[in-house]
Write a protein that holds these residues in place. Structure first.
Motif, PDB file in Angstrom:
ATOM      1  N   GLY A 498       0.714  -1.205   0.045  1.00 37.98           N
ATOM      2  CA  GLY A 498      -0.041  -0.149  -0.020  1.00 37.98           C
ATOM      3  C   GLY A 498       0.969   1.373   0.185  1.00 37.98           C
ATOM      4  N   VAL A 499       0.446   2.283   0.910  1.00 39.19           N
ATOM      5  CA  VAL A 499       1.164   3.272   0.736  1.00 39.19           C
ATOM      6  C   VAL A 499       2.604   3.432   1.102  1.00 39.19           C
ATOM      7  CG1 VAL A 499      -1.117   4.774   1.233  1.00 39.19           C
ATOM      8  CG2 VAL A 499       0.649   3.987   3.278  1.00 39.19           C
ATOM      9  N   THR A 500       3.085   2.340   2.145  1.00 39.83           N
ATOM     10  CA  THR A 500       4.448   2.326   2.443  1.00 39.83           C
ATOM     11  C   THR A 500       5.093   2.017   1.071  1.00 39.83           C
ATOM     12  OG1 THR A 500       4.270   0.010   3.338  1.00 39.83           O
ATOM     13  CG2 THR A 500       3.903   2.074   4.923  1.00 39.83           C
ATOM     14  N   VAL A 501       4.836   1.151   0.082  1.00 38.29           N
ATOM     15  CA  VAL A 501       5.666   0.955  -0.840  1.00 38.29           C
ATOM     16  C   VAL A 501       6.156   2.131  -1.794  1.00 38.29           C
ATOM     17  CG1 VAL A 501       5.439   0.133  -3.352  1.00 38.29           C
ATOM     18  CG2 VAL A 501       4.307  -1.117  -1.554  1.00 38.29           C
ATOM     19  N   HIS A 502       5.512   3.009  -1.541  1.00 42.90           N
ATOM     20  CA  HIS A 502       6.144   4.293  -2.170  1.00 42.90           C
ATOM     21  C   HIS A 502       7.143   5.031  -1.505  1.00 42.90           C
ATOM     22  CE1 HIS A 502       2.870   4.029  -5.440  1.00 42.90           C
ATOM     23  NE2 HIS A 502       2.172   3.905  -4.250  1.00 42.90           N
ATOM     24  N   GLU A 503       6.667   4.976  -0.060  1.00 41.26           N
ATOM     25  CA  GLU A 503       8.168   5.416   1.070  1.00 41.26           C
ATOM     26  C   GLU A 503       8.983   4.487   0.851  1.00 41.26           C
ATOM     27  OE1 GLU A 503       7.427   8.185   2.775  1.00 41.26           O
ATOM     28  OE2 GLU A 503       5.867   8.415   1.583  1.00 41.26           O
ATOM     29  N   ALA A 504       9.147   3.189   0.649  1.00 44.29           N
ATOM     30  CA  ALA A 504      10.179   2.273   0.745  1.00 44.29           C
ATOM     31  C   ALA A 504      10.942   2.680  -0.756  1.00 44.29           C
ATOM     32  CB  ALA A 504       9.657   1.028   0.754  1.00 44.29           C
ATOM     33  N   LEU A 505      10.334   3.033  -1.915  1.00 45.56           N
ATOM     34  CA  LEU A 505      10.985   3.260  -3.091  1.00 45.56           C
ATOM     35  C   LEU A 505      11.674   4.448  -2.656  1.00 45.56           C
ATOM     36  CD1 LEU A 505       8.033   2.438  -5.596  1.00 45.56           C
ATOM     37  CD2 LEU A 505      10.114   0.878  -5.080  1.00 45.56           C
ATOM     38  N   LYS A 506      11.129   5.350  -2.204  1.00 44.51           N
ATOM     39  CA  LYS A 506      11.854   6.856  -1.927  1.00 44.51           C
ATOM     40  C   LYS A 506      13.178   6.464  -1.142  1.00 44.51           C
ATOM     41  CE  LYS A 506       8.095   8.999  -1.064  1.00 44.51           C
ATOM     42  NZ  LYS A 506       7.508  10.243  -0.569  1.00 44.51           N
ATOM     43  N   ALA A 510      17.311   7.065  -2.028  1.00 41.83           N
ATOM     44  CA  ALA A 510      18.035   7.727  -1.362  1.00 41.83           C
ATOM     45  C   ALA A 510      19.407   6.889  -0.761  1.00 41.83           C
ATOM     46  CB  ALA A 510      17.330   8.413  -0.244  1.00 41.83           C
ATOM     47  N   LEU A 511      18.937   5.693  -0.600  1.00 42.30           N
ATOM     48  CA  LEU A 511      20.093   4.944   0.226  1.00 42.30           C
ATOM     49  C   LEU A 511      21.021   4.709  -0.962  1.00 42.30           C
ATOM     50  CD1 LEU A 511      18.050   2.467   2.405  1.00 42.30           C
ATOM     51  CD2 LEU A 511      19.820   4.076   3.235  1.00 42.30           C
ATOM     52  N   ALA A 512      20.459   4.187  -2.201  1.00 37.50           N
ATOM     53  CA  ALA A 512      21.528   4.022  -3.355  1.00 37.50           C
ATOM     54  C   ALA A 512      22.383   4.951  -3.668  1.00 37.50           C
ATOM     55  CB  ALA A 512      20.645   3.657  -4.877  1.00 37.50           C
ATOM     56  N   ASP A 513      22.105   6.316  -3.297  1.00 35.78           N
ATOM     57  CA  ASP A 513      22.794   7.434  -3.586  1.00 35.78           C
ATOM     58  C   ASP A 513      24.058   7.496  -2.698  1.00 35.78           C
ATOM     59  OD1 ASP A 513      21.201   8.324  -5.773  1.00 35.78           O
ATOM     60  OD2 ASP A 513      20.119   9.879  -4.512  1.00 35.78           O
ATOM     61  N   GLN A 514      23.633   6.904  -1.555  1.00 39.50           N
ATOM     62  CA  GLN A 514      24.791   6.606  -0.469  1.00 39.50           C
ATOM     63  C   GLN A 514      25.508   5.576  -0.497  1.00 39.50           C
ATOM     64  OE1 GLN A 514      22.446   7.294   3.109  1.00 39.50           O
ATOM     65  NE2 GLN A 514      21.299   8.741   2.328  1.00 39.50           N
ATOM     66  N   GLY A 515      25.259   4.579  -1.525  1.00 43.72           N
ATOM     67  CA  GLY A 515      25.988   3.423  -1.794  1.00 43.72           C
ATOM     68  C   GLY A 515      25.535   2.422  -1.125  1.00 43.72           C
ATOM     69  N   VAL A 520      13.634  -4.190  -2.465  1.00 47.61           N
ATOM     70  CA  VAL A 520      12.210  -3.606  -2.269  1.00 47.61           C
ATOM     71  C   VAL A 520      11.089  -4.369  -2.664  1.00 47.61           C
ATOM     72  CG1 VAL A 520      10.451  -1.916  -2.295  1.00 47.61           C
ATOM     73  CG2 VAL A 520      12.664  -1.159  -2.131  1.00 47.61           C
ATOM     74  N   VAL A 521      10.358  -5.215  -1.774  1.00 44.03           N
ATOM     75  CA  VAL A 521       9.253  -6.076  -2.284  1.00 44.03           C
ATOM     76  C   VAL A 521       7.857  -5.390  -1.882  1.00 44.03           C
ATOM     77  CG1 VAL A 521       8.151  -8.334  -1.690  1.00 44.03           C
ATOM     78  CG2 VAL A 521      10.638  -7.972  -1.746  1.00 44.03           C
ATOM     79  N   ASP A 522       7.081  -5.438  -3.023  1.00 40.02           N
ATOM     80  CA  ASP A 522       5.738  -4.992  -2.720  1.00 40.02           C
ATOM     81  C   ASP A 522       4.670  -6.138  -2.410  1.00 40.02           C
ATOM     82  OD1 ASP A 522       3.033  -4.201  -2.973  1.00 40.02           O
ATOM     83  OD2 ASP A 522       3.122  -3.777  -4.975  1.00 40.02           O
ATOM     84  N   LEU A 523       4.436  -6.459  -1.222  1.00 39.83           N
ATOM     85  CA  LEU A 523       3.899  -7.617  -0.647  1.00 39.83           C
ATOM     86  C   LEU A 523       2.278  -7.370  -0.735  1.00 39.83           C
ATOM     87  CD1 LEU A 523       4.759 -10.047   0.137  1.00 39.83           C
ATOM     88  CD2 LEU A 523       4.110  -9.608   2.555  1.00 39.83           C
ATOM     89  N   TYR A 524       1.792  -7.123  -1.830  1.00 43.99           N
ATOM     90  CA  TYR A 524       0.375  -6.707  -2.214  1.00 43.99           C
ATOM     91  C   TYR A 524      -0.339  -7.800  -1.802  1.00 43.99           C
ATOM     92  CZ  TYR A 524       0.632  -9.616  -6.281  1.00 43.99           C
ATOM     93  OH  TYR A 524       0.753 -10.706  -7.248  1.00 43.99           O
ATOM     94  N   SER A 525      -0.292  -9.273  -1.775  1.00 45.25           N
ATOM     95  CA  SER A 525      -0.937 -10.161  -1.304  1.00 45.25           C
ATOM     96  C   SER A 525      -0.452 -10.650   0.168  1.00 45.25           C
ATOM     97  CB  SER A 525      -0.988 -11.362  -2.152  1.00 45.25           C
ATOM     98  OG  SER A 525      -1.652 -12.466  -1.813  1.00 45.25           O
ATOM     99  N   ALA A 598       9.548   7.403   4.226  1.00 41.70           N
ATOM    100  CA  ALA A 598      10.761   7.291   3.724  1.00 41.70           C
ATOM    101  C   ALA A 598      12.134   7.753   4.480  1.00 41.70           C
ATOM    102  CB  ALA A 598      11.092   7.977   2.303  1.00 41.70           C
ATOM    103  N   GLU A 599      11.932   8.878   5.063  1.00 41.91           N
ATOM    104  CA  GLU A 599      13.378   9.289   5.868  1.00 41.91           C
ATOM    105  C   GLU A 599      13.611   8.173   7.014  1.00 41.91           C
ATOM    106  OE1 GLU A 599      14.168  12.933   8.997  1.00 41.91           O
ATOM    107  OE2 GLU A 599      12.812  13.004   7.565  1.00 41.91           O
ATOM    108  N   SER A 600      12.539   7.752   7.665  1.00 39.03           N
ATOM    109  CA  SER A 600      12.420   6.940   8.801  1.00 39.03           C
ATOM    110  C   SER A 600      12.947   5.319   8.278  1.00 39.03           C
ATOM    111  CB  SER A 600      11.118   6.679   9.406  1.00 39.03           C
ATOM    112  OG  SER A 600      10.598   7.726   9.999  1.00 39.03           O
ATOM    113  N   ILE A 601      12.616   4.838   7.074  1.00 37.71           N
ATOM    114  CA  ILE A 601      12.925   3.569   6.589  1.00 37.71           C
ATOM    115  C   ILE A 601      14.404   3.827   6.296  1.00 37.71           C
ATOM    116  CG2 ILE A 601      12.668   2.151   4.780  1.00 37.71           C
ATOM    117  CD1 ILE A 601       9.800   2.931   4.274  1.00 37.71           C
ATOM    118  N   ALA A 602      15.097   4.905   5.657  1.00 41.84           N
ATOM    119  CA  ALA A 602      16.409   5.024   5.211  1.00 41.84           C
ATOM    120  C   ALA A 602      17.333   4.908   6.500  1.00 41.84           C
ATOM    121  CB  ALA A 602      16.530   6.107   4.536  1.00 41.84           C
ATOM    122  N   ALA A 603      16.733   5.716   7.579  1.00 35.97           N
ATOM    123  CA  ALA A 603      17.470   5.833   8.782  1.00 35.97           C
ATOM    124  C   ALA A 603      17.637   4.317   9.446  1.00 35.97           C
ATOM    125  CB  ALA A 603      16.859   6.818   9.971  1.00 35.97           C
ATOM    126  N   VAL A 604      16.326   3.697   9.603  1.00 34.53           N
ATOM    127  CA  VAL A 604      16.751   2.252   9.902  1.00 34.53           C
ATOM    128  C   VAL A 604      17.356   1.382   9.291  1.00 34.53           C
ATOM    129  CG1 VAL A 604      15.141   0.455  10.775  1.00 34.53           C
ATOM    130  CG2 VAL A 604      14.543   2.491  11.383  1.00 34.53           C
TER     131      VAL A 604
END
Length: 615
Positions: A498-506, A510-515, A520-525, A598-604
């Motif tokens: 759901g909504v957290t898929v888009h946050e996970a992609l962002k 951002a993490l990829a830019d930091q190496g 990322v898995v969209d677990l829609y089911s 997204a910010e929280s996901i990247a930090a964790v």
């Protein structure tokens, strides 16, 4: 049958109820004995049914809302020749079709599972609505209620709706035997107390002696001839009628009679009266499924569309292609978007107003008549109907539930409107399917897929617009998932829906830019869960991070954990979920405060990777 024969049949039903409970060593014979005269008259004089063809479109429908009185129902089946003496005495035994409370999973003549009181009438309203507005056949719907269950609010949700819809094909018999489980009911034998309530909802009411077969017969005849109103027959009866040691006595609920042989003798002994039930009138075959072309809505990549909007548009398209699809809503159609279906297919749209128990009961009734219902309200408000959903599963009913405004992402409305328990609630239902799309094309595909599934199907939709990330031809099999980011250098896997898929992609970008590369898995089911993909991700990355707009218990994180219950090593699993009580804030502020943006996901994710390196 004449009056004497009807009385004999009623006594037989009492005797067989006593015998069945005695053979089982448990059951509710006294509740069966009070309603035996009602059942005898209905079966022999008014019920139109072909037991050889339970799906006959002209059959009347019968619901034993007081499902604990199942010995009476099974005794009636024996009198009608549907079961034999041997089977009757298997009541409540392992492997028997004759369960303590009747279910359609076992018996083809049972319309819906009962036993949780207050549900028979709402389901009966759904069946009566199908008869009036969809099937257009003359069958009647008979519901037998107990007086105790009239304390349930769901009964009055259904009563008001039946009066509003002028369901004159609905007849309710209330067995007012005065005694509940622990003692007297609130109104005892005050029939007028019940009649006033039903009359307030525009019912035709009849008050009778429930042990006078001629009075019962006259009441049924009057009910059948009443136009423009549903009818309730309020019958004054005695629990344990006919046996002096138990009649009208407290403390006998749910117990076999102390001396069944003596009771049988007092009732006149065993009989074998056979009833020739009146066959149903000729009726056209039930609705055919119109198999038109399914032209789902299509959304362009990069568009921003709320999944609730995609649901409403997809439902209209599904209704265009399939004539058996119907929609039920709890007076929030402008928010759930079922109002689009109401405009496109008004004859197949059922407004239940703010009555979620009724809404699900109506959906179960429609499904019992072969229709494919989609019932929609806010995800938070489905919690009111959880017992109806549970009982629908016991019935084996095929219904689609759609909960909108899920999670704290709805924003400023605050926690009363936020569905934060719905995934847990629906995942625990037997045989359920739970789906949580993240974009419009995915939603449309899953809405269509739900129509072909069995059991309870749940789709979670979101209020706000989200980016379209899948093309309109993408496939989304139930039980699958989508890997949206993956590389050989992935350090961990973020699992979202759901909504957290888009946050996970962002966060992943951002993490990829930091190496730091993350999968990322969209677990829609969410149920059934894609075990294979999750296990592969665990093997490749060693750590899973779940992110969900839901409470921590019972949601996405627990669904992921279920993929590792076969004894294999469990990967490191970290969860981000809504752990505090939200207030009012913008959607972005809500996600950040919950620690699922997204910010929280990247930090964790950075912490997990750093910890892994240090280890």
């Amino acid at each position: 049958m004449n009056t004497r024969q009807l009385t004999e049949l009623a006594q037989q039903l009492r005797v067989d109820s006593v015998r069945a409970a005695a053979a089982a060593g448990s059951g509710h014979p006294t509740s069966s004995m009070s309603a035996a005269d009602l059942m005898a008259v209905l079966l022999a004089r008014h019920f139109r049914y072909d037991f050889e063809r339970p799906a006959h479109p002209g059959n009347d429908r019968f619901i034993l809302s007081k499902g604990h009185a199942s010995p009476l129902l099974y005794a009636a089946y024996k009198a009608a020749g549907a079961i034999n003496e041997t089977e009757l005495l298997t009541f409540r035994k392992l492997g028997s079709r004759l369960e303590g409370h009747p279910t359609p999973r076992r018996l083809p003549w049972v319309e819906t599972a009962t036993g949780s009181l207050g549900q028979g009438l709402p389901v009966g309203v759904g069946i009566a609505l199908a008869g009036k507005r969809l099937d257009h056949t003359g069958y009647r719907v008979w519901v037998m209620c107990g007086d105790s269950e009239l304390a349930e609010g769901s009964v009055w949700e259904a009563a008001e709706h039946a009066g509003h819809e002028h369901l004159d094909n609905l007849i309710v018999m209330v067995d007012v035997n005065r005694l509940g489980q622990r003692g007297p009911t609130r109104h005892g034998h005050d029939l007028d107390a019940y009649a006033r309530r039903f009359r307030a909802f525009d019912w035709h009411t009849l008050e009778i002696d429930g042990h006078d077969v001629e009075a019962i017969d006259r009441a049924c005849t009057e009910a059948e001839s009443t136009a423009g109103q549903p009818t309730v027959i309020l019958a004054r009866t005695f629990k344990g009628k006919g046996v002096g040691s138990v009649q009208n006595r407290e403390g006998m609920h749910g117990k076999p009679l102390p001396d069944p042989e003596e009771a049988i003798a007092e009732l006149g002994g065993v009989r074998n009266v056979q009833v020739e039930v009146e066959p149903p009138p000729a009726a056209r075959t039930l609705h055919a499924v119109r198999g038109g072309h399914l032209d789902l809505p299509r959304y362009d990549l990069g568009d921003r569309v709320a999944t609730r909007d995609a649901y409403g548009q997809a439902l209209v398209a599904l209704g265009n292609a399939r004539g058996d699809v119907v929609a039920v809503d709890g007076e929030v159609g402008d928010s759930t978007r079922t109002e689009l279906f109401a405009k496109g297919h008004p004859e197949r749209y059922f407004e239940c107003y703010i009555a979620e128990q009724l809404m699900v009961g109506v959906a179960v009734g429609l499904a019992a008549r072969g229709w494919v219902p989609y019932a929609s309200t806010f995800a938070a408000f489905l919690t009111r109907a959880h017992d109806f959903i549970r009982m629908a599963s016991i019935s084996g009913a095929g219904i689609n539930l759609v909960g909108s405004h899920a999670g704290c992402a709805i924003g400023e409305d605050g926690p009363s409107q936020m569905g934060l328990e719905d995934l847990a609630m629906l995942r625990c239902v037997y045989g359920s399917t739970v789906l949580y799309p993240c974009d419009a094309n995915q939603t449309a595909r899953l809405v269509a897929a739900m129509a072909g599934l069995d059991g309870i199907r749940y789709l979670r939709t979101s209020r706000g617009d989200t980016p379209v990330i899948y093309g309109p031809t993408e496939e989304f099999p139930v039980g699958g998932s989508k890997v949206l980011r993956a590389s050989a250098e992935d350090r961990l896997t973020v699992v979202a829906a759901g909504v957290t898929v888009h946050e996970a992609l962002k966060a992943a970008d951002a993490l990829a830019d930091q190496g730091i590369r993350v999968r990322v898995v969209d677990l829609y089911s969410v149920k059934p869960v894609d075990r294979a993909t999750l296990r592969e991700a665990a093997e490749r990355t060693g750590c899973l991070l779940t992110v969900e707009d839901h409470h921590e218990q019972g949601g996405l994180g627990d669904a992921v954990l279920d993929a590792f219950t076969d004894g294999r090593p469990v990967p490191r699993l970290e969860r981000l979920a809504v752990r505090t009580m939200p207030g009012s804030a913008t959607p972005a502020e809500q996600l950040h405060a919950a620690g699922i943006d997204a910010e929280s996901i990247a930090a964790v994710a950075r912490q997990l990777v750093e910890h892994a390196v240090a280890s």
